[in-house]
Structures are given as C-alpha cells and as structure tokens.
Write a protein that holds these residues in place. Structure first.
Motif, mmCIF file in Angstrom:
data_model
loop_
_atom_site.group_PDB
_atom_site.id
_atom_site.type_symbol
_atom_site.label_atom_id
_atom_site.label_comp_id
_atom_site.label_asym_id
_atom_site.label_seq_id
_atom_site.Cartn_x
_atom_site.Cartn_y
_atom_site.Cartn_z
ATOM 1 N N ALA A 53 0.840 -1.202 0.000
ATOM 2 C CA ALA A 53 0.000 0.000 0.000
ATOM 3 C C ALA A 53 0.871 1.247 0.000
ATOM 4 O O ALA A 53 1.852 1.330 0.743
ATOM 5 N N GLY A 54 0.535 2.196 -0.850
ATOM 6 C CA GLY A 54 1.276 3.451 -0.926
ATOM 7 C C GLY A 54 2.436 3.432 -1.906
ATOM 8 O O GLY A 54 3.046 4.471 -2.170
ATOM 9 N N THR A 55 2.761 2.262 -2.455
ATOM 10 C CA THR A 55 3.862 2.180 -3.434
ATOM 11 C C THR A 55 3.518 2.958 -4.689
ATOM 12 O O THR A 55 4.359 3.657 -5.260
ATOM 13 N N ARG A 372 6.937 13.984 -7.873
ATOM 14 C CA ARG A 372 7.909 14.122 -8.954
ATOM 15 C C ARG A 372 9.107 14.932 -8.485
ATOM 16 O O ARG A 372 8.950 15.981 -7.859
ATOM 17 N N PRO A 373 10.344 14.504 -8.808
ATOM 18 C CA PRO A 373 11.534 15.269 -8.405
ATOM 19 C C PRO A 373 11.612 16.583 -9.166
ATOM 20 O O PRO A 373 10.961 16.771 -10.198
ATOM 21 N N LYS A 374 12.413 17.511 -8.659
ATOM 22 C CA LYS A 374 12.554 18.813 -9.315
ATOM 23 C C LYS A 374 13.239 18.699 -10.668
ATOM 24 O O LYS A 374 13.045 19.547 -11.542
ATOM 25 N N SER A 375 14.059 17.685 -10.844
ATOM 26 C CA SER A 375 14.710 17.474 -12.131
ATOM 27 C C SER A 375 13.672 16.982 -13.131
ATOM 28 O O SER A 375 12.529 16.684 -12.789
ATOM 29 N N SER A 376 14.058 16.873 -14.374
ATOM 30 C CA SER A 376 13.147 16.401 -15.415
ATOM 31 C C SER A 376 13.012 14.884 -15.402
ATOM 32 O O SER A 376 12.265 14.308 -16.203
ATOM 33 N N ASP A 377 13.733 14.237 -14.485
ATOM 34 C CA ASP A 377 13.696 12.789 -14.401
ATOM 35 C C ASP A 377 12.308 12.325 -13.940
ATOM 36 O O ASP A 377 11.586 13.040 -13.259
ATOM 37 N N ALA A 378 11.942 11.087 -14.330
ATOM 38 C CA ALA A 378 10.671 10.528 -13.885
ATOM 39 C C ALA A 378 10.746 10.215 -12.393
ATOM 40 O O ALA A 378 11.826 9.931 -11.865
ATOM 41 N N PRO A 379 9.620 10.259 -11.692
ATOM 42 C CA PRO A 379 9.635 9.933 -10.268
ATOM 43 C C PRO A 379 10.047 8.484 -10.045
ATOM 44 O O PRO A 379 9.849 7.623 -10.909
ATOM 45 N N SER A 380 10.591 8.215 -8.875
ATOM 46 C CA SER A 380 11.127 6.882 -8.603
ATOM 47 C C SER A 380 10.049 5.800 -8.694
ATOM 48 O O SER A 380 10.319 4.690 -9.158
ATOM 49 N N TRP A 381 8.807 6.109 -8.258
ATOM 50 C CA TRP A 381 7.762 5.085 -8.303
ATOM 51 C C TRP A 381 7.482 4.631 -9.738
ATOM 52 O O TRP A 381 7.243 3.432 -9.989
#
Length: 412
Positions: A53-55, A372-381
C-alpha cells in the motif's frame, strides 16, 4: 480462398477450436517480447496486487481501459466518421486506479523500444515523457500546448491511412466483393448450424431495433436487416479462445442498391482481470460492463457498441468502421518512441480527465507533481515500476519461448 476450395479444407468444429486457438495464441506470443506483452494483462495485475500500500499513487476512481497497451490504441471513428486517436479495445475496462493505465502503457512502450533494439537511455526518456504527457492532460493552463502537440510517426501514419480508407476498401479487405460473403481461410472459419441460427435470430429479430438505433438507422415498422453471411473470426491475441464472429448485414436493402454491406464484430465478454477500485461494483453482465466502460473512456466508440446475449453468452457487438485501425509498432525509432510516449499519455490522460470535475483534476495533478523530483527525471515510483515490470516481463517471455520450443524440437 473461394467457397469451392474452402469446402475441401478441414476446419475445426466449435468443440475442437480451443486447442487450435490456444496454439495460435502461443505462437503469436512467442514472436517477440512486444507481441508477448499484448497477452499478459493477468501477469501485470498480479504484479499490481503484489505492491505494498502506498507504493503507487492512488488516483480518483474512474473508468479505465484496464489493458492499456499500444495495440489497444489507435484511430477511432465516431458515428459521423470523424477520426481521432483513442482507446479502441475496452474488454478489460473497469472503474479503477488510473495509474494502472499509465503503467501498462509505459510497459508497452518500453517493450516496443527494447524490441526495436533501442538503448536503455530511450526507456529513461520515454518514461519522463510519459508522465509529462499524462500530467499535461490535467493542466488547463496547457490546453493550447496540447492542441499543438505533434503526432509521432507511429500515430501520424495510422491516422493518414485511416482518413484515406473508405467503407468499400474495408469491405474489399475483409470480404469477397464480387458477391457479399466472407472468404473462409486462415482468418475466417465456418460456423455450425446452431451458431448461424443464433446470429440470424439476433439480428433479424431479437435485437433488430437496438441494432438499427446503434447504426443510426431510423426504425421503421418492420426490420429490414438481413444477415448476408457470418463466420468465426480468428483475431486478436489475449482474446483468442473467446467467441468472436464477423457478420455481414444488409440494412434497408443497401447492398441490393450497390452499396457495401455493414460489417459487425461480435466478441464474447468475460470477467475482467483488471483491478476494480474498492467500493465499486461492476455490472454483472460483462457485455454491459464493456459498453459502459467504452462510453466513459472512448465515447466515440461506445456509442457504436451494444451488449448482446448470443446463445446465452454475454457479448459485445460493434460496427466496424473503415477508419478503425490499431498501431503497428514492432519497429520504432528513438525519437518516435519518446514522442509516442508523450502523445499517447495525453490521449490516456484526456480519457481519464473528462470523467473528473475541475477540482478532482486539479487535486490529482497536484498529487502526481508532489511525487515528482525537481529534475526532469521521472519519479522513482514510475521508473522503478517500469524497470521491475520489464525484468519480470522478459523472464516470463523467455520461459514462454522455452516451453514453446520444447513442444517443437528442431528437425535435423
């Protein structure tokens, strides 16, 4: 193949079809990782069920495609013939978490990229483009940007072909145009007497009023719908093994006047594999569930569909329009993979967004952005999910190929 030559061909009887269709499905899924991915919705949702849950973000409960891979998107025509890119297959549609559509599409795109021998950096970029496109669909301040979004080649080519196809071209591709009948062969198999009776009863009596209304025909005193021909349709991948028929109809004598027949696709509707949102119940009749999902996710398609009972079996029928196509993405370029991720994510986002009010859209967008991180990278999830799914998918595909190869030893 002509009717005369078809008579000498041994086609499986209805009670013999399942093992033949299962073999065709196994063969199709062994062709490539991307081909295998089309038939693995159950594996995808098994992975979803295994998440803590929450992943994953929990979005507002809306109707989702449920099996959002590339083959289930493409140009779709509405009743007036206007064409746009939409979800075109709603067999798995349920009220669920919209993130599931996003992840399934991401896996499909990543698998297509891997099947096209694209480097891993493209998977990274298309993952970021996927979320950016999806968020864009919920951001009212970017509506002008959305309208100017460039279509990738994989969608542009399909759209051009869809817009250039006529109803007669569709008829020529699927039926013998000298006399309106379905040519039996690899794609079309003959029906049993009981199947023929059920189809004639459906269109010429039971559902004739409904059929005429869906086809946009005014209902006159007596139904003028005549079944010209029908056949079992060997089509699809994940749906192979279900009942599937193609029917030629003459509506109001159009064929007698030189016009093309109306083509109807009938597909058995079964219980969904897709995860249903807690607290929501689906229609008990799976045909009604699919139609209801289509009306929410792709109204242009849902308005052309109707739920039927065929010989006691829940099914969905729809008119085949010349412009209805699926994307062919076995080979995709680096730039087009990223463009396709952004564009198709907008399509899916819009299918979800129009079911929400403004406040819900804004809240869902804010939820995605906070992760979402501040960079343009995709979020870790998102990145970790697609990587895990790719690894799981590759292992399952190779195991599928191993089992398939063991059934067919090499001949020396």
């Amino acid at each position: 193949m002509t009717r005369k030559s078809a008579r000498s061909t041994r086609y499986p009887a209805p009670d013999e079809r399942q093992p033949v269709l299962a073999e065709i499905r196994r063969q199709k899924m062994a062709r490539s990782p991307h081909a295998y991915e089309r038939g693995t919705a159950a594996h995808f949702y098994a992975w979803v069920e295994s998440r803590s849950a929450g992943t994953l973000p929990e979005g507002p409960a809306v109707w989702i495609c449920g099996d959002c891979h590339l083959g289930n998107l493409g140009p779709v025509a509405d009743a007036e013939g206007e064409v746009a890119v939409h979800v075109r297959d709603l067999d798995q549609s349920v009220i669920g978490n919209p993130v599931h559509d996003l992840l399934r599409l991401g896996l499909s795109l990543a698998t297509a990229a891997r099947s096209s021998d694209l480097p891993g950096i493209i998977t990274t970029r298309l993952t970021g483009a996927l979320l950016d496109g999806y968020e864009q669909a919920f951001d009212d301040s970017r509506s002008d940007e959305t309208s100017r979004t460039e279509r990738p080649d994989v969608t542009r080519i399909a759209m051009e072909e869809a817009l250039n196809r006529s109803r007669r071209q569709l008829a020529r591709q699927n039926i013998d145009h000298v006399r309106p009948h379905i040519p039996l062969g690899k794609r079309f198999w003959p029906l049993s007497g009981d199947e023929k009776k059920a189809i004639h009863a459906l269109f010429e009596s039971g559902a004739s009023t409904l059929v005429r209304s869906v086809l946009g025909k005014e209902v006159s005193g007596e139904s003028a719908i005549r079944v010209l021909d029908a056949a079992y349709w060997v089509k699809g991948c994940s749906s192979l093994g279900r009942r599937r028929y193609v029917v030629l109809l003459d509506v109001d004598g159009a064929c007698s006047a030189g016009g093309p027949p109306c083509l109807i696709d009938i597909k058995e509707a079964v219980s969904p594999t897709a995860q249903i949102a807690a607290g929501h119940r689906m229609p008990r009749d799976n045909g009604r569930r699919v139609v209801e999902g289509a009306r929410h996710v792709t109204p242009a398609l849902g308005d052309r569909m109707f739920a039927v009972r065929l010989d006691g079996c829940a099914a969905v029928a729809r008119e085949l329009m010349p412009q209805d196509l699926k994307f062919a993405a076995e080979q995709i370029s680096e730039l087009d993979a990223v463009k396709a991720a952004h564009f198709l994510a907008i399509v899916i986002g819009q299918a979800h967004a129009h079911q929400m009010d403004a406040a819900t859209r804004k809240a869902w967008l804010n939820e995605l952005r906070t992760r979402r991180p501040k960079s343009s990278d995709a979020p870790s999830w998102l990145w970790r999910s697609i990587v895990e799914l790719l690894v799981k998918h590759e292992a399952e595909y190779l195991e599928h190929c191993r089992r398939y190869a063991l059934q067919r030893p090499l001949k020396g």
